[in-house]
Design a protein around this motif. Structure first.
Motif, PDB file in Angstrom:
ATOM      1  N   ALA A 119       0.819  -1.213   0.000  1.00  0.00           N
ATOM      2  CA  ALA A 119       0.000   0.000   0.000  1.00  0.00           C
ATOM      3  C   ALA A 119       0.854   1.264   0.000  1.00  0.00           C
ATOM      4  O   ALA A 119       0.367   2.345  -0.344  1.00  0.00           O
ATOM      5  N   TYR A 120       2.134   1.145   0.395  1.00  0.00           N
ATOM      6  CA  TYR A 120       3.042   2.295   0.431  1.00  0.00           C
ATOM      7  C   TYR A 120       4.121   2.221  -0.651  1.00  0.00           C
ATOM      8  O   TYR A 120       5.089   2.974  -0.609  1.00  0.00           O
ATOM      9  N   LEU A 121       3.937   1.297  -1.598  1.00  0.00           N
ATOM     10  CA  LEU A 121       4.913   1.135  -2.674  1.00  0.00           C
ATOM     11  C   LEU A 121       4.252   1.364  -4.021  1.00  0.00           C
ATOM     12  O   LEU A 121       3.090   0.979  -4.212  1.00  0.00           O
ATOM     13  N   PRO A 122       4.964   1.989  -4.969  1.00  0.00           N
ATOM     14  CA  PRO A 122       4.388   2.160  -6.309  1.00  0.00           C
ATOM     15  C   PRO A 122       4.126   0.806  -6.950  1.00  0.00           C
ATOM     16  O   PRO A 122       4.907  -0.135  -6.786  1.00  0.00           O
ATOM     17  N   LYS A 123       3.021   0.708  -7.656  1.00  0.00           N
ATOM     18  CA  LYS A 123       2.694  -0.549  -8.328  1.00  0.00           C
ATOM     19  C   LYS A 123       2.055  -0.242  -9.672  1.00  0.00           C
ATOM     20  O   LYS A 123       1.577   0.881  -9.915  1.00  0.00           O
ATOM     21  N   LYS A 124       2.055  -1.237 -10.538  1.00  0.00           N
ATOM     22  CA  LYS A 124       1.430  -1.061 -11.842  1.00  0.00           C
ATOM     23  C   LYS A 124      -0.075  -0.960 -11.688  1.00  0.00           C
ATOM     24  O   LYS A 124      -0.687  -1.701 -10.923  1.00  0.00           O
ATOM     25  N   ASN A 125      -0.670  -0.044 -12.432  1.00  0.00           N
ATOM     26  CA  ASN A 125      -2.121   0.096 -12.387  1.00  0.00           C
ATOM     27  C   ASN A 125      -2.787  -1.099 -13.052  1.00  0.00           C
ATOM     28  O   ASN A 125      -2.216  -1.752 -13.921  1.00  0.00           O
ATOM     29  N   GLY A 126      -4.015  -1.376 -12.633  1.00  0.00           N
ATOM     30  CA  GLY A 126      -4.793  -2.414 -13.281  1.00  0.00           C
ATOM     31  C   GLY A 126      -5.221  -1.982 -14.675  1.00  0.00           C
ATOM     32  O   GLY A 126      -4.971  -0.856 -15.114  1.00  0.00           O
ATOM     33  N   LEU A 127      -5.898  -2.876 -15.366  1.00  0.00           N
ATOM     34  CA  LEU A 127      -6.332  -2.603 -16.742  1.00  0.00           C
ATOM     35  C   LEU A 127      -7.222  -1.375 -16.808  1.00  0.00           C
ATOM     36  O   LEU A 127      -7.052  -0.515 -17.680  1.00  0.00           O
ATOM     37  N   TYR A 128      -8.176  -1.265 -15.863  1.00  0.00           N
ATOM     38  CA  TYR A 128      -9.133  -0.152 -15.904  1.00  0.00           C
ATOM     39  C   TYR A 128      -8.440   1.194 -15.718  1.00  0.00           C
ATOM     40  O   TYR A 128      -8.670   2.136 -16.486  1.00  0.00           O
ATOM     41  N   ASN A 130      -5.318   1.872 -16.205  1.00  0.00           N
ATOM     42  CA  ASN A 130      -4.448   2.118 -17.362  1.00  0.00           C
ATOM     43  C   ASN A 130      -5.227   2.693 -18.534  1.00  0.00           C
ATOM     44  O   ASN A 130      -4.733   3.579 -19.244  1.00  0.00           O
ATOM     45  N   LEU A 131      -6.443   2.188 -18.750  1.00  0.00           N
ATOM     46  CA  LEU A 131      -7.266   2.694 -19.845  1.00  0.00           C
ATOM     47  C   LEU A 131      -7.715   4.129 -19.583  1.00  0.00           C
ATOM     48  O   LEU A 131      -7.769   4.950 -20.497  1.00  0.00           O
ATOM     49  N   VAL A 132      -8.026   4.446 -18.317  1.00  0.00           N
ATOM     50  CA  VAL A 132      -8.573   5.762 -17.978  1.00  0.00           C
ATOM     51  C   VAL A 132      -7.472   6.802 -17.766  1.00  0.00           C
ATOM     52  O   VAL A 132      -7.537   7.911 -18.297  1.00  0.00           O
ATOM     53  N   LEU A 133      -6.445   6.442 -16.985  1.00  0.00           N
ATOM     54  CA  LEU A 133      -5.417   7.408 -16.588  1.00  0.00           C
ATOM     55  C   LEU A 133      -4.076   7.195 -17.269  1.00  0.00           C
ATOM     56  O   LEU A 133      -3.234   8.091 -17.248  1.00  0.00           O
ATOM     57  N   GLY A 134      -3.865   6.003 -17.832  1.00  0.00           N
ATOM     58  CA  GLY A 134      -2.546   5.676 -18.347  1.00  0.00           C
ATOM     59  C   GLY A 134      -1.671   5.105 -17.238  1.00  0.00           C
ATOM     60  O   GLY A 134      -2.126   4.879 -16.117  1.00  0.00           O
ATOM     61  N   ASN A 135      -0.412   4.919 -17.537  1.00  0.00           N
ATOM     62  CA  ASN A 135       0.518   4.327 -16.563  1.00  0.00           C
ATOM     63  C   ASN A 135       1.051   5.406 -15.621  1.00  0.00           C
ATOM     64  O   ASN A 135       2.214   5.786 -15.645  1.00  0.00           O
ATOM     65  N   VAL A 136       0.151   5.912 -14.760  1.00  0.00           N
ATOM     66  CA  VAL A 136       0.497   6.970 -13.804  1.00  0.00           C
ATOM     67  C   VAL A 136       0.518   6.375 -12.401  1.00  0.00           C
ATOM     68  O   VAL A 136      -0.381   5.608 -12.034  1.00  0.00           O
ATOM     69  N   ASN A 137       1.519   6.720 -11.617  1.00  0.00           N
ATOM     70  CA  ASN A 137       1.613   6.219 -10.252  1.00  0.00           C
ATOM     71  C   ASN A 137       0.572   6.936  -9.378  1.00  0.00           C
ATOM     72  O   ASN A 137       0.625   8.148  -9.207  1.00  0.00           O
ATOM     73  N   VAL A 138      -0.377   6.167  -8.841  1.00  0.00           N
ATOM     74  CA  VAL A 138      -1.444   6.759  -8.024  1.00  0.00           C
ATOM     75  C   VAL A 138      -1.276   6.412  -6.542  1.00  0.00           C
ATOM     76  O   VAL A 138      -2.181   6.654  -5.744  1.00  0.00           O
TER      77      VAL A 138
END
Length: 364
Positions: A119-128, A130-138
């Protein structure tokens, strides 16, 4: 002569003004130089601070990568160990079996700890996402930022629930126009789309939203989108009042759930029994058993109203004048919502009764 006199006076006045400014500049120059030196000194300190910040940021990025790699390695090792233990169960004695069960319990505990770490580490976004925001660290790195985002999500749900309730009341009793219906349906689509995005971000930050209550908003988004595209006609008018009345009741129940669930969650968090990022949901979960069982009749009534909507739409789809594909699609979607909501709630109630019976048997 008068013009020349005025010109001379203006020149004299301008000459005096220039002399005054020159004297003031000369007198103030040391003060300006002192201020400039202070600003320049602060600027040098800012550069040094920013340099340290960049170094710490680089160190943080390296630590994040190291932690993520170590977690993945641990997971792989634990997976292999669990697979080996499963094979050993068939040939081991009682003493070894007890040891294996203890190890399996510890493995589950470690998996839960890994979830909290991630929960405190950057991770790859899920498919949804990625489609909406792109590969952005949230991923939000501080607890304060996580809680602030969660509180904003809850306030957004409450405000939109009230707005949608009054919107449905207005469309049902005051404004019987297609334009206002379209605005209301578009608001529903936007609301559920926004919820799915915000929930996905909260899940990336450690919020434990699971199962049907995640899928529920995706199905609701689809249903609202189909309602938005349903053209004006006799079939639409036959179902319009029923749908708006259902929307009013649904908003009312969601308001009740938010009001009572938020209070219950606050109490359970204070007791250390719930996670700080647990959210209110449009359904019933096991932690609501103490104090919120009075909501069950309201929930079950809403579930069966969804079934009634589905039956009504299936009948309209079989009407000889029905030509719109939206009618049958909405009937199926309402049926899916009914089955998902009703069976999930029933499962939670059944599991809670089983646990209570097991506690009673242990006491006996």
């Amino acid at each position: 002569m008068l013009c020349l006199d005025v010109t001379n006076r203006s020149e004299i006045w301008l000459r005096h003004l220039l002399c005054y400014v020159s004297d003031y500049t000369t007198m103030s120059l040391p003060r300006f130089q002192t201020e400039w030196e202070e600003i320049d000194q602060e600027y040098q300190q800012l550069q040094e601070t920013h340099k340290v910040y960049r170094q710490k940021l680089e160190e943080l990025t390296n630590l994040q990568a190291t932690c993520s790699s170590a977690i993945n390695k641990q997971r792989k090792c634990l997976k292999d160990l669990r697979h080996s233990l499963t094979k050993c169960v068939e040939t081991c004695d009682k003493k070894e079996l007890k040891l294996i069960k203890d190890i399996e319990i510890q493995i589950k505990d470690k998996q839960s700890v890994f979830f909290d770490m991630e929960a405190y580490l950057p991770k790859k976004n899920g498919l949804y996402l990625n489609l909406v925001l792109g590969n952005v660290n949230v991923t939000l790195l501080s607890n304060q930022a996580k809680f602030a985002y969660k509180d904003e999500y809850e306030k957004f749900k409450l405000c939109m629930t009230i707005i949608l309730m009054f919107g449905a009341i207005t469309c049902l009793f005051l404004l019987n126009y297609r334009v206002t219906d379209e605005i209301f349906n578009f608001l529903l689509v936007w609301y559920y789309c926004t919820l799915t995005i915000r929930e996905s971000i909260l899940m990336c930050n450690g919020s434990r939203i699971k199962g049907w209550w995640v899928s529920h908003h995706y199905v609701s988004t689809f249903l609202s989108g189909v309602m938005l595209t349903w053209p004006e006609g006799p079939m639409y008018q036959m179902f319009r009042s029923q749908f708006l009345a259902f929307s009013i009741y649904q908003s009312f129940v969601q308001f009740l759930q938010y009001y009572y669930q938020s209070g219950c969650l606050y109490r359970l968090r204070a007791l250390g029994e719930r996670n700080q990022l647990d959210l209110t949901v449009e359904g019933f979960q096991s932690w609501m058993w103490r104090g919120l069982t009075f909501l069950l009749p309201f929930l079950f009534f809403g579930h069966f109203w969804q079934l009634y909507n589905s039956v009504t739409l299936f009948r309209l789809a079989g009407h000889e004048d029905c030509k719109e594909w939206q009618v049958f699609m909405l009937a199926l979607t309402f049926l899916v919502l009914f089955l998902g909501n009703f069976l999930t709630t029933l499962k939670v109630v059944h599991q809670k009764f089983q646990k209570n019976q097991e506690k009673v048997q242990k006491k006996d």
